[in-house]
Structure formats: structure tokens, C-alpha cells
Design an enzyme around this catalytic site. Structure first.
Site, PDB file in Angstrom:
ATOM      1  N   ASP A 141       0.840  -1.194   0.000  1.00 42.99           N
ATOM      2  CA  ASP A 141       0.000   0.000   0.000  1.00 42.99           C
ATOM      3  C   ASP A 141       0.882   1.253   0.000  1.00 42.99           C
ATOM      4  OD1 ASP A 141      -2.788   1.101   0.390  1.00 42.99           O
ATOM      5  OD2 ASP A 141      -1.827   1.945   2.166  1.00 42.99           O
ATOM      6  N   GLU A 186       0.367   8.188  -7.407  1.00 41.96           N
ATOM      7  CA  GLU A 186       0.634   9.380  -8.205  1.00 41.96           C
ATOM      8  C   GLU A 186      -0.343   9.412  -9.362  1.00 41.96           C
ATOM      9  OE1 GLU A 186       2.376  11.921  -7.769  1.00 41.96           O
ATOM     10  OE2 GLU A 186       4.151  11.486  -6.559  1.00 41.96           O
TER      11      GLU A 186
END
Length: 539
Positions: free
Chosen positions: A199, A267
């Protein structure tokens, strides 16, 4: 020998919502184990379990208070061991979420760290003094709203939290923290796990100088509540030192046979694709990575091509993982509904696309049923960002509602108790039993498409060469020494027709037809074309 994960199909299970066998309304490990024959029957290679570790559940398990214990909500360590054994007997690999960037504020490490500034774990988290005016040390924002710093009066300092204040960030500049985290990973590998889904893999290391972020380089198209997107987040994540930790993690996994690590790169845009490449290049970092590049609202041929080609060109030695849905974003059948003739047409189109992509493929529980996003009212919500910013942010609960098994059973067979999130009638129409009975269902299509991918080396080991087709068409050829298949997808509601330069045959699952020397694609149509030599398609 080619590693199992390179062309695998991984099935994500959200444990809270898969199957509840003890009647408390929350899914559990025994329930998952009981339903694994269904998962194996899809033809997938591996299951990914979202967090099942000890947690106060402030962020549904992504706030871990003990890395080496199973939360009683989900069962016992014996239940976990039984699940691993059952999965392996069915030919399924098992990976779990590892949430390493932060812990719960209830973790013993943090309890000790916050006591004072000179205890043995004082530097295990990111602490900093207030600025002279009492404000936080930097301008960094939390993903869940507000500053990424929380003042702790016991220490008289701020601590960093990229998510909830109840999720303090660990200090990966401290080698003792790195060693402790590696020990927790080793614990699960020793219990038989086949790997990890990491994660927020680019959040481990923060800027040691605590520099504030500059404004976003381009004006963000975000709501006022998304303060995070208004900065160029170059100091609070994606630091180059992150790779140093990944090297250590890879050295650990290399001590075991057949282990795989897939990282979630938090991102957007081409930066995400670049980081995917950096994090998977060579054999010293992650085995593969995925980003949110295909998990957003954009659904165009140009976007998907840019994602795949961007990775090919930026990381020729890396390995990607692609998916359209997971537990953090609206289900793609709903997210891309404006492009759909019908939800099922879009579900089949996107499945055919995924199974043709080069790399590893991820699907999210219920996706194989054509499941849609659940519409919830405020009083039904559990997700922290949604509770804070409703109705501007709808949150993640809509994609996390329980799996639907038997349409005429209470809660569609998920639980005999009151489910933690409601099971609603629109979702019941996709129930497994109804889908099994309908040979034309999305479920049967997924099985056929997964089998077709596995049966054709062009789709597993073949390289990708894109065709120069105008929107709304996406086309590419997958080719290896043994086979060549051209894949064509109509990403719109409107029919499209293409002329073919030579003979070709439609193979596998499809929604198209050949007429003379033309390929006719209905709205959301698609086809796999088998052919010898080059095949040119033109409008």
C-alpha cells in the site's frame, strides 16, 4: 522458467465484504475460504486480501495496531493458515496488503514514541517542532483533509500523517524502523504467503529537511476540498531514498521461492507511469507496480495508449500491472457509464481490453459480475473522507458494499446479520446465482476471456505494437514467435467499421463481425483477430 506472476490474473478480495460466516455483518476468513472454489473457477491465478491485521478500523484496516496478529473481526491465525492451505490446494497464490508507511496511533510503537522525546522509540515516527508561530513544520496536506501534521501536547511536537491523524507515519530514515518492518514481512512469508501488495509504496520516506511543497505546476482541476492536489507533492512522497528501502525488501523476498511484490504507486498522470518503471526496473526493487492511471475518469484510446506506451518506453526492463477497479475508486462500469451502450456491454468491453494488455492483470471482487457502484445516503456511510466532506466527496463505500451471491437470500447470501454496508436491489440483480444461470452473463464472459488469455501465448508473453487508429478506436497487435493477434476495441456507443488489408479470423470472445474485407464493431464492440503477417486496419 517464467515467473508465475508475469502474466497472472489477480483477484482482489475486500475481506469485510466478501462473505460473512459468523453472522456479525462483516466478512471473515472462514467465509473467504468457503467461497474460494468460486474464485478458482474464474481461472485466476492469485488472490489479494485487503488488510486483515489487528486494527481499530478507523480506516477499515489500513490503520494497523499489530502487524503480526489477525484482527478478531476476521478470525484467528488458525483461520488464516486454513485459508492459505485451501487456496494452495485450489492452485491459487495468496498475497496480502502490507501497510508499511504508517501505523495506527494505537500501535505499541506509537504509544511508546509519543511518551517523550528520549524514549527508545522516540524517533520511530516523524516528529517535528512547531514553527515559531506555532504552525505546523511544513505546508504538507493530508489526503483525508486538513494539514498532514497533528500536534501532540504530550511531546509538545507535531507528528506527520499523510492520511488520518490516527495513522501516524513511520520514520524510514531510522534503520531500526526499517529492520522492524522487514521482520513483520518475514513473519508472513514464513507462514506461507506468496507475496505482498504494498500500500502507498511511494510514501515510505519523507524529506529529511522538511521542506514545504511548491504549488502544483499546473492548475489542478480539483474541488476546493482536495487541497492535496493543489501542491506539487515532491517532499512528502516519491523521494529517491524510497528505492533504498525497496532494495532491502527485495533482498528479503529473494530468500524465498516464487515470491511477488506489487506496489501501489500513489501518483497521477505520467509521473505515475515513470515511477512504476523506476520501482520495477531490473531485479533489485519491486517485481511490478500499478498506479491510479487507469483508475480515474478518463476513458479514451489516447489515454490508455499513453499509459501503456509510456511504461514501455520509460521502463523497458520493468513490469506493469493494470486494473480498472479496486476498493478505492468508483467501479468502472459506473465511472465510465457515459461511454456505455449498457453496463454489461461496457463490462465485457473492458474485460476484453484488460485480458489483452501486456503485463499482470488485476480484477476486483464483483467486477466479474458487471457490478455497479452502490448509491448510498449519508447515514449509510463509513468512509472518513466522505463523512467529512459529503456531498462534495462521495467516498469509497459505494465500491465496497458486500458481494452478492444468492439474489433471494437475506443480504444476497453475504450475511445472516446486519451488513456493515447495505446490500441494495440494483446490486442483487448481478448475483452470482443469477449470473451462473445465464450463459450470456458477464460472469461467463469473464471466465471465457480469462481462459482465452491463458490459451494464447500472444496475450501472455507477446509484445505490444499499437495501431494508429482514430478515436474512439483502440487497437494493437500482440505478437510472439508462435502467434500474432490484433485486438480492436470500440470505446464508444456508436458503431464503427474498419477495412482490413488481408485475411483475418475473429477468435475468442467478441462483439463484432466480419463482412467481406471489413470488421464491423457495434457500440462497445471488440474483436481479437488472428492473422498471418502484417494486417492493416483503416477507417
Amino acid at each position: 522458467m517464467r515467473e508465475w506472476w508475469r502474466d497472472a490474473v489477480i483477484y482482489q478480495i475486500y475481506p469485510r465484504s466478501f462473505q460473512d460466516d459468523n453472522g456479525d455483518g462483516i466478512g471473515d476468513l472462514r467465509g473467504i475460504a468457503r467461497r474460494l472454489p468460486y474464485v478458482a473457477g474464474l481461472g485466476v491465478d492469485c488472490i489479494w486480501l485487503s488488510p486483515i491485521f489487528m486494527s481499530p478500523q478507523k480506516d477499515m484496516g489500513y490503520d494497523i495496531s499489530d502487524y503480526m496478529a489477525i484482527d478478531p473481526l476476521f478470525g484467528t491465525m488458525a483461520d488464516f493458515d486454513d485459508l492459505i492451505a485451501t487456496a494452495h490446494d485450489l492452485g491459487l497464490k495468496v498475497i496480502t496488503d502490507q501497510v508499511l508507511s504508517h501505523t495506527s496511533d494505537q500501535h505499541e510503537w506509537f504509544r511508546q514514541s509519543r511518551q517523550n522525546r528520549d524514549n527508545p522509540k522516540a524517533d520511530w515516527y516523524v516528529w517535528a517542532d512547531p514553527l515559531p508561530d506555532g504552525s505546523p513544520p511544513t505546508n504538507w496536506h493530508s489526503h483525508f483533509g486538513g494539514p498532514a501534521w497533528e500536534f501532540d501536547p504530550q511531546r509538545g511536537q507535531y507528528y506527520l500523517h499523510n492520511f488520518l491523524a490516527a495513522q501516524p507515519d513511520l520514520n524510514f530514515h531510522n534503520p531500526d524502523v526499517v529492520d522492524a518492518i522487514l521482520e513483520t514481512c518475514k513473519f508472513w512469508l514464513d507462514r506461507g504467503l506468496d507475496g505482498f501488495r504494498l500500500d502507498t509504496v511511494n510514501y515510505y520516506v519523507h524529506d529529511a529537511q522538511l521542506r514545504s511543497n511548491p504549488p502544483a505546476q499546473t492548475a489542478p482541476q480539483v474541488m476546493a476540498t482536495d487541497l492535496y492536489g493543489m501542491q506539487d507533492n515532491i517532499y512528502n512522497k516519491s523521494r529517491p531514498e524510497n528505492l533504498d528501502f525497496l532494495k532491502k525488501l527485495r533482498l528479503l523476498t529473494n530468500q524465498y521461492d516464487d515470491i511477488m511484490m506489487v506496489g501501489e504507486v500513489g501518483e497521477g498522470g505520467q509521473k505515475a507511469i515513470r515511477l512504476m518503471g523506476e520501482y520495477t526496473e531490473g531485479d533489485t526493487h519491486l517485481h511490478m507496480a500499478y498506479s491510479f492511471a487507469m483508475l480515474g475518469p478518463e476513458f479514451t484510446p489516447e489515454h490508455l495508449r499513453n499509459c501503456i506506451e509510456g511504461f514501455q518506453q520509460g521502463a523497458p526492463g520493468g513490469h506493469p500491472s493494470w486494473s480498472f477497479s479496486n476498493h478505492d475508486v468508483p467501479r468502472h462500469v459506473t465511472r465510465w457509464a457515459d461511454h456505455a451502450v449498457s453496463p454489461n456491454d461496457l463490462a465485457r468491453l473492458t474485460c476484453a481490453m484488460l485480458m489483452a494488455f501486456e503485463g499482470t492483470i488485476g480484477i476486483y471482487q464483483g467486477e466479474e459480475l458487471g457490478q455497479t457502484e452502490t448509491v448510498l445516503t449519508y447515514d449509510e456511510l463509513t468512509d472518513p473522507p466522505a463523512l467529512r466532506y459529503w456531498p462534495g466527496i462521495k467516498g469509497r463505500d459505494g465500491c465496497r458494499t458486500p458481494m452478492v451471491w444468492e439474489h433471494d437470500q437475506p443480504n444476497a447470501g453475504f450475511s445472516d446479520g446486519t451488513p456493515w454496508l447495505p446490500v441494495k436491489d440494483p446490486q442483487k440483480t448481478c448475483a452470482v446465482d443469477l449470473s451462473e444461470a445465464d450463459k450470456g452473463s458477464t460472469l461467463h464472459f469473464y471466465r471465457d476471456a480469462i481462459a482465452f488469455r491463458k490459451e494464447n501465448p500472444a496475450l501472455t508473453i507477446g509484445k505490444t505494437a499499437f495501431l494508429n487508429l482514430a478515436a474512439p478506436l483502440l487497437g494493437f497487435t500482440r505478437h510472439c514467435a508462435a502467434q500474432r493477434i490484433t485486438c480492436v476495441f470500440n470505446m464508444s456507443k456508436d458503431p464503427q467499421t474498419l477495412s482490413l488489408s488481408g485475411p483475418a479470423t475473429i477468435v475468442g470472445p467478441h462483439h463484432a463481425r466480419l463482412e467481406d474485407a471489413s470488421l464491423v464493431l457495434p457500440g462497445n464492440g471488440f474483436a481479437y483477430l488472428s492473422h498471418d503477417g502484417e494486417l492493416v486496419l483503416s477507417a
